[in-house]
Design an enzyme around this catalytic site. Sequence first.
Site, PDB file in Angstrom:
ATOM      1  N   ASP A 189       0.797  -1.226   0.000  1.00 28.77           N
ATOM      2  CA  ASP A 189       0.000   0.000   0.000  1.00 28.77           C
ATOM      3  C   ASP A 189       0.831   1.278   0.000  1.00 28.77           C
ATOM      4  OD1 ASP A 189      -2.354  -1.493   0.040  1.00 28.77           O
ATOM      5  OD2 ASP A 189      -2.456  -1.487   2.232  1.00 28.77           O
ATOM      6  N   ASP A 213       0.066   5.589   2.042  1.00 29.57           N
ATOM      7  CA  ASP A 213      -1.010   5.036   2.858  1.00 29.57           C
ATOM      8  C   ASP A 213      -0.797   5.443   4.316  1.00 29.57           C
ATOM      9  OD1 ASP A 213      -3.437   3.552   2.986  1.00 29.57           O
ATOM     10  OD2 ASP A 213      -2.353   1.856   3.810  1.00 29.57           O
ATOM     11  N   ASP A 217       0.811   1.222  10.507  1.00 34.79           N
ATOM     12  CA  ASP A 217      -0.369   0.365  10.441  1.00 34.79           C
ATOM     13  C   ASP A 217      -0.035  -0.973  11.080  1.00 34.79           C
ATOM     14  OD1 ASP A 217      -1.690   2.359   9.129  1.00 34.79           O
ATOM     15  OD2 ASP A 217      -2.093   1.227   7.306  1.00 34.79           O
ATOM     16  N   ARG A 269      -7.003   9.478  12.175  1.00 35.52           N
ATOM     17  CA  ARG A 269      -6.377   8.229  12.593  1.00 35.52           C
ATOM     18  C   ARG A 269      -5.136   8.465  13.452  1.00 35.52           C
ATOM     19  NH1 ARG A 269      -6.908   3.924   7.522  1.00 35.52           N
ATOM     20  NH2 ARG A 269      -9.157   4.223   7.209  1.00 35.52           N
TER      21      ARG A 269
END
Length: 394
Positions: A189, A213, A217, A269
């Site tokens: 990603d 991205d 993560d 986020r």
Amino acid sequence: MAVSANMKWISACVLLLLVYGFVTIMNEAAGHWAFPSPCGTGNSIDDCWRCDPNWYNNRKRLAQCAIGFGRDAIGGLNGRFYMVTDPSDDDAVNPKPGTLRHAVIQTEPLWIVFQRNMLITLKQELIMNSFKTIDGRGANVHIAYGAGITIQYVSNVIIHGVHVHHIKPTGNAMVRSSPTHFGWRTMADGDAISLFGASHVWIDHNSLSNCADGLVDAVMASTAITVSNNLFTHHNEVMMLGHSDSYDGDKVMQVTVVYNRFGEGLTQRMPRCRYGNFHVMNNDYSYGWGIYAIGGSANPTINSQGNRFAADPTKPFAKEVTKRTAGSESEWKNWNWRSEGDVFLNGAYFVPSGAEAPEAYDKTWGYGGAKTVDMVGAMTADAGALTCRKDHLC
């Protein structure tokens, strides 16, 4: 006169011993040792190692300083030092000795350091093996304009002191993951740092921005993670913790997010959570957010403590810290999200939910508790990759 002078000298010595003893007792009560030095800020991680002017020769002390759920990540503590001398990444299947890729794929524990300042543009994902520390202290190391770092189905990884930015999607290529294995990788990603089924990972003092991205993560039952002292800037979707609402394997996830500075140009986020248990503690959100700061779905438990939340005064519709990204109020009103000791500026506000009982948050406690919010400025002032020189305090 001589007796009086001696008494003064003895009194001074006694006073010094009492002060030293008090500092020692307080540090031991806090559960860690910190140098009794004016460089202490209350940042439990930094005060564990940064006050040592001989840090360069005591590099591995860092591995004893993590807090939170990733506190047992030892990285390459039990291995030799590996010096990266070559910034190239010409062959993802047969990397040259002296390159970062050659270092991270080895099966033995390694503490990886850098000979000099360098820009490393990765052709494909940097797939790490277990028991590795990437330690950028003493050099200005940028991983940029290519692929990012992947920590997949391995454990005990520390990433410290590097700049990771302008990461792009890569893949559909062969990539080596160990001295004895390489395989086909589909498209990635474009995350700066991606965790996939990983455990015991500590991401500390990095500067992360401008990736295709996420910046950090963690998915597919990754757990025992601490994200600390990082500087996040100029990015949309900063940190995703949890794969999808349909993957309940992430119920095992435990992540501590502590002492980070969420800087300019961030949208959302910080983090976005699913299913697991998340302790968000003593972070600085002084630059606001475009949509929300902390969000989630699929019933995560979020314990927000001692953070400084300042909404952007130029964004009248971005005041709420929290966002439930799925589910009706009748569903999320039972999710355990609480704010304790946070401060809210410029109209910022937190919408709590769920149980008020402390036992609801027991699984979010990876460390003894947050410091008071008035210390956040000092504790996060040096977030990001540090400028460290040999024979000086870092």
